[in-house]
Design an enzyme around this catalytic site. Sequence first.
Site, PDB file in Angstrom:
ATOM      1  N   SER A 657       0.810  -1.227   0.000  1.00 27.46           N
ATOM      2  CA  SER A 657       0.000   0.000   0.000  1.00 27.46           C
ATOM      3  C   SER A 657       0.840   1.273   0.000  1.00 27.46           C
ATOM      4  O   SER A 657       0.275   2.372  -0.071  1.00 27.46           O
ATOM      5  CB  SER A 657      -0.932   0.005   1.219  1.00 27.46           C
ATOM      6  N   LYS A 700      -6.858   2.875   8.787  1.00 32.68           N
ATOM      7  CA  LYS A 700      -5.998   3.935   8.249  1.00 32.68           C
ATOM      8  C   LYS A 700      -6.633   5.306   8.422  1.00 32.68           C
ATOM      9  O   LYS A 700      -5.943   6.303   8.689  1.00 32.68           O
ATOM     10  CB  LYS A 700      -5.704   3.652   6.782  1.00 32.68           C
TER      11      LYS A 700
END
Length: 749
Positions: A657, A700
């Site tokens: 990511s 996140k």
Amino acid sequence: MRRQNLFIAFICVYLVMAFRPAVNLPAQEPSKVMTLKDCMEYAISNSTKTRIQQAASGDARIARRDAILQAFKRISVDGILSYEPYVVARVHYLDEFMSNENAVDNRLIADSLKEKAGYIIRASSFVTKEAVSALRSIDNFQFLVNFIATTIEVDNFTDKADLLQYDDLRVRAMKLLTALDIQVEFLKIKQEINQKVKGEIDQQQREYYLNNQLRTIQEELGMDESGDFEKFRQRAETKKWSADVRAIFDKEMAKLEKYNPSSPDYSIQYNYIQFMLDLPWGEMSEDNLDLKHAQKVLDDDHFGLDKVKDRIVEYLAVLKLKGNMKSPILCLYGPPGVGKTSLGKSVARALGRKYVRISLGGMHDEAEIRGHRKTYVGALPGRILNGICRAGTSNPVIVLDEIDKLASDFKGDPSSALLEALDPEQNSTFHDNYLDIDYDLSNVLFITTANGTSTIQPALLDRMEMINVTGYLAEEKLEIAKRYLLPKQLKEHGIGKDELRISKPGLAAIIDSYTHESGVRGLEKQIAKIARVTAKKIALGEDYPHVIKPEHLKEYLGLPTNFHDLQKGNEMPGVVTGLAWTSMGGEILFVESQVSVGKGNLSMTGNLGDVMKESATIAYQYLKAHPELAEITPEEFATKDIHVHVPEGAVPKDGPSAGITMVSSMVSALRGKSLRSGIAMTGEMTLRGRVLPVGGIKEKILAAKRAGVTTIVISEDNRKDIEDIKDIYVKGLTFVYVKTIKDVIDSIF
């Protein structure tokens, strides 16, 4: 003629059988040889019919003598003259002849007759033993054949009488040999049966005697277990066992009763029977199907966790409508400290079921799940059946904690052993090695917990219903601290509610400045520290503030440890804020790039994993193919070396990511321009410049809000994940959805 011969044979044999034990000889003549007529006249003249019957029945009042009646001639009855006082008939003698005069053959036949007859005499209780010695001394073939024919006992009287019809002695001898062979075989079989029966009876008598002696010794020593055996059988009568389980119990009880209490096998068998009786076979607690009650219990115990609560209420609704159903296997996964384990206890309380917790962290022995064979030394049942035994019901709530931390070694793979227990289609016949009987686990509500799913065996993961338990917002942590954490710590430290309170701004300051986590475990530790300091002041009689405010935190907790403006101050070119997911929840990370004069080389530091190194290489190669994104020419790009570093080098970092973060950092360094403030990003990039979606979005987002981020750059394919999140979590954030690297570069400067 044949009927007359049979009649005479019957008379002779009858007299031999009747008068051998019954006829009484005169006392002064103990060994007189008498003819058949003499015997009959003596019996009739010296006894009435009643006396003869008494003698034949063995009356003890009559003195007894044995008489041996020997026939010498065959006779044929011509007619009956009278019947009283005994039968008188007109007869004539029958002659006998030998068809074969071969002496050798006759001797062999005679030897065979003596051998077989001797065996029968020795094995028979009907013929007197004196006949054996008489048999050996007979040399006359005719007399030998007739003697054996009239003396030897045979089962069928007709077969014996038939021997009298043969005039040829050799033929009669061969027929007699056949009859003797049959009788010898019968006697051998009879002896074998008698010996076997006698051996069994002797063994039974021996065991009976030893058991009586053992019971007496146990009673003297106070070790008599018969009372326990009776209790076991009484408890067994109350069990809801099937016929198969009942048969196994009876068999195992029979084994236990035969064992010596001092034998090692006795204690093994005793413990097995006791465990078998302790298990709740079909004994279930009644479920509380009041959905409003269940919802209230879940809300009282936990703040948030709406998905988990909804799933439990759905399960109760189906159970209420249908009456029964296979219990689902729920897996709660998320960062530590978010209440996964304690949620299982709340579910049990909402359902009105017993609660059992089994920790799987570090377990590496398959026998911990399936149990050991009971023949092994120190054998124990598996933890699942042991937990059910402790619960006392067949439908408890069992929490299998830390299922992602199972290990495996030469002793087996516990995760493979869990496949049967956690499969709703198979666990109705779960087989524990110790119990060695199928046990029904279909009524058990299993709840497993994990911090992540990457280390769970795929086959095991497929059997569970995954529910993501994410972290908490600051507002949620504040409510949790007020409702649960502060009252709990006051109670544990012996402080009254009026003696210590923490104001709402004080709790918010603790959350903002002293914790940096997805869960609330660190927050609870800070509150516990404040409670300890307060308890000390109360014990010493010192003055202290009864209401803790933000200005008091430095005295109680020290200097702040968390800074939410971490992403601020990173206005330098080449520094980009990225978002990462870890087992501890969401985290922010910084990617730094430095450009120097060189030969177009790429270097990386920061304890990066293979996947993250590949992301950096892909980003570099993409920019090398598209230098216009960095506003330089290919010739200029070839003269520059790029070094990529991710701070906190002691912490391992890996994952795809960070792809767009890597390329953004390189572009920023090559351009010499810093990014707009408040930007963070997450997404995987391909070599063609596409931006792929990533996971852990909610974690996140929470990490970004804790760090003061205002704008998040994310893949267009993650839009559905953002829309699925409650508005309270995304409040104050701006999302920029991108499809290509060009879109990323255009949005960050």
